[in-house]
Structures are given as structure tokens and as C-alpha cells.
Design a protein around this motif. Structure first.
Motif, short mmCIF file in Angstrom:
data_model
loop_
_atom_site.label_atom_id
_atom_site.label_comp_id
_atom_site.label_asym_id
_atom_site.label_seq_id
_atom_site.Cartn_x
_atom_site.Cartn_y
_atom_site.Cartn_z
N ASP A 132 0.83 -1.21 0.00
CA ASP A 132 0.00 0.00 0.00
C ASP A 132 0.86 1.26 0.00
O ASP A 132 0.52 2.27 -0.63
N ASP A 133 1.98 1.21 0.72
CA ASP A 133 2.91 2.36 0.72
C ASP A 133 3.46 2.61 -0.68
O ASP A 133 3.54 3.75 -1.14
N SER A 136 0.87 4.25 -2.75
CA SER A 136 0.68 5.66 -2.40
C SER A 136 1.83 6.52 -2.93
O SER A 136 1.62 7.67 -3.34
N HIS A 137 3.04 5.96 -2.94
CA HIS A 137 4.19 6.70 -3.50
C HIS A 137 4.02 6.87 -5.01
O HIS A 137 4.38 7.91 -5.56
#
Length: 256
Positions: A132-133, A136-137
Motif C-alpha cells: 500500500d505504501d 501511495s508513493h
């Protein structure tokens, strides 16, 4: 833990010592053989030099701004003495890498389903959080490129280069023969590159006066630093677990 995660002794015939009689003959014949062509490596070096001279535009170019706002922003940066295409190129590189990062952790999750984890190893919750990170990046970089008037779907030269450099990582993770611990080794390569590249992008953004973007990129780097620590710890625990596991009986190799 699945037996496939253990580096056991097996019928590995790649080493020369598995056939001492035949290998002796091979070495003798190699010593007697004449080269297939005259000269040394200088010939291929000259060919590579010629290819490099004829390569033209190299890996490509950064496309022009796709909007009037982007054209105005580019013009302002150029009047300041900057070269905005370099920043867009490196943003495109990180965008491509983060998109690939999502796929890498999807692959790691599939290996977790097959092989399970180990003491001190990755959990589904943490692997999903990292995925998920990365997503998002990716969204952050899309937003940054669009604000600069650039096209986030374009393949920039640095994006092309980093895809070629890192192509072994997704290949290793998608390989049906690799297990979750081996995937951690591949992810370590990706995370080391990711951290160093975010650092470079932050320095570049600040140097070009994009401080607000640099602050947001720093948050991404903080998350990537956490990813790196997790992957390193998971890999270390996995290797230690394998090293402590009982050795399976080695197959009997017939005497030559």
C-alpha cells in the motif's frame, strides 16, 4: 516450513568435481584447442564503441509539457537557469520503480500463501502495508508530474534505464522455483535502490526550489527506510532459520 525453503544437499551436477575422470579429459582438450578466432577482446570492444557512437538519441528523451501551465512552468525554470527536464526524468524513474514495487510485493504475498513464513519472517499484514505504501508513493509521483505539466504515462530515459537494470528482481520473484526467503533477497536489492534513489530525488528537488515536494518525498523516504529495515530483518531471520534446520539425507552418488 516447506522443504523447498531449505538449502539441502541434492543432485547438483554443475560442479566439475562431480565427474573427475571426464573433467580431466575436458581440461586437457581445452588446453590443446586453438582459439576459434584470432586476437583478443579488443575486437568486440571496438564494435561496442562503434555502436555507442551510432546510438543517436540513446535511451530516448523527455516529452514536452502536455499543458499550457506546464509549458509556462518549464519556461520559468529555464529562465532561472535550471533544466526542468532532468527533474521530470528522475520523477519518471521513481514512478516506474514504485509501480514495479507494487507488483513485487504482490508476488511476495503469493509466495507467502504457498510457503508460509518463519519465526521473525514477514506477515501478510506487513507485506500488505508495504504494498500500500508503494502504491501511495506511485500516486504521489503521478500528482507531482501532473502539477509540473508532465505526462506521467511517458517512459522517460531514466525510467527505461532503471527498468533494464532491475529486471532481474521481478524475474526472481515470479520464478516458480523461488521461495519466500529467496524473494526477500530480491526485495532487498529493490529496497536498497529505492532508498538511495529517493535520497537523490529529494536533493534534486530542493536544489531546484521544489521544497514542498521535497518535504513530501521525505515522508516517502521515511517509509522506504522502514521497508528496508523490515526486509533485512526478515531475510536475516530466514537465513538463520534455514541454517539451523536439520540436514536431509544426501543422495548417494555412484563412484565414477
Amino acid at each position: 516450513m516447506s522443504k523447498k525453503t531449505i538449502a539441502d544437499v541434492g543432485m547438483n551436477r554443475t560442479g566439475i568435481k562431480t565427474s573427475p575422470i571426464d573433467s580431466k579429459d575436458v581440461i586437457q582438450e581445452a588446453a590443446r584447442a586453438t582459439p576459434s578466432s584470432p586476437g583478443d577482446g579488443q575486437g568486440i570492444l571496438e564494435v561496442r564503441k562503434q555502436y555507442a557512437r551510432e546510438a543517436g538519441d540513446g535511451l530516448g528523451s523527455v516529452p514536452p509539457p502536455s499543458s499550457l501551465k506546464g509549458m509556462a512552468k518549464t519556461a520559468v525554470d529555464m529562465l532561472k537557469g535550471g533544466k526542468p527536464t532532468v527533474f521530470i526524468d528522475k520523477l519518471g524513474e521513481r514512478l516506474a520503480f514504485e509501480r514495479t514495487g507494487v507488483r513485487l510485493y504482490e508476488g511476495a504475498l503469493s509466495k507467502l500463501d504457498v510457503f508460509g513464513s518463519w519465526e521473525g519472517g514477514p506477515s501478510r499484514e506487513l507485506l500488505t502495508k508495504i504494498l500500500d505504501d508503494e502504491l501511495s508513493h506511485f500516486a504521489l509521483l503521478v500528482e507531482a508530474l501532473e502539477k509540473l505539466g508532465a505526462d506521467p504515462t511517458a517512459m522517460t530515459p531514466s525510467a527505461d534505464l532503471t527498468a533494464v537494470i532491475s529486471m532481474g528482481v521481478p524475474a526472481a520473484i515470479s520464478d516458480a522455483r523461488t521461495n519466500l526467503r529467496q524473494c526477500m533477497q530480491a526485495l532487498l536489492v529493490a529496497e536498497l535502490t529505492d532508498n538511495a534513489s529517493w535520497e537523490l530525488l529529494i536533493d534534486l528537488a530542493r536544489g531546484l526550489g521544489h521544497d514542498a515536494l521535497a518535504d513530501r518525498f521525505q515522508l516517502a523516504l521515511d517509509a522506504e527506510a522502514e521497508h528496508l529495515l523490515l526486509v533485512k530483518s526478515w531475510l536475516a531471520a530466514g537465513v538463520s532459520t534455514e541454517a539451523r534446520a536439520p540436514m536431509e539425507s544426501a543422495p548417494v552418488v555412484p563412484a565414477p
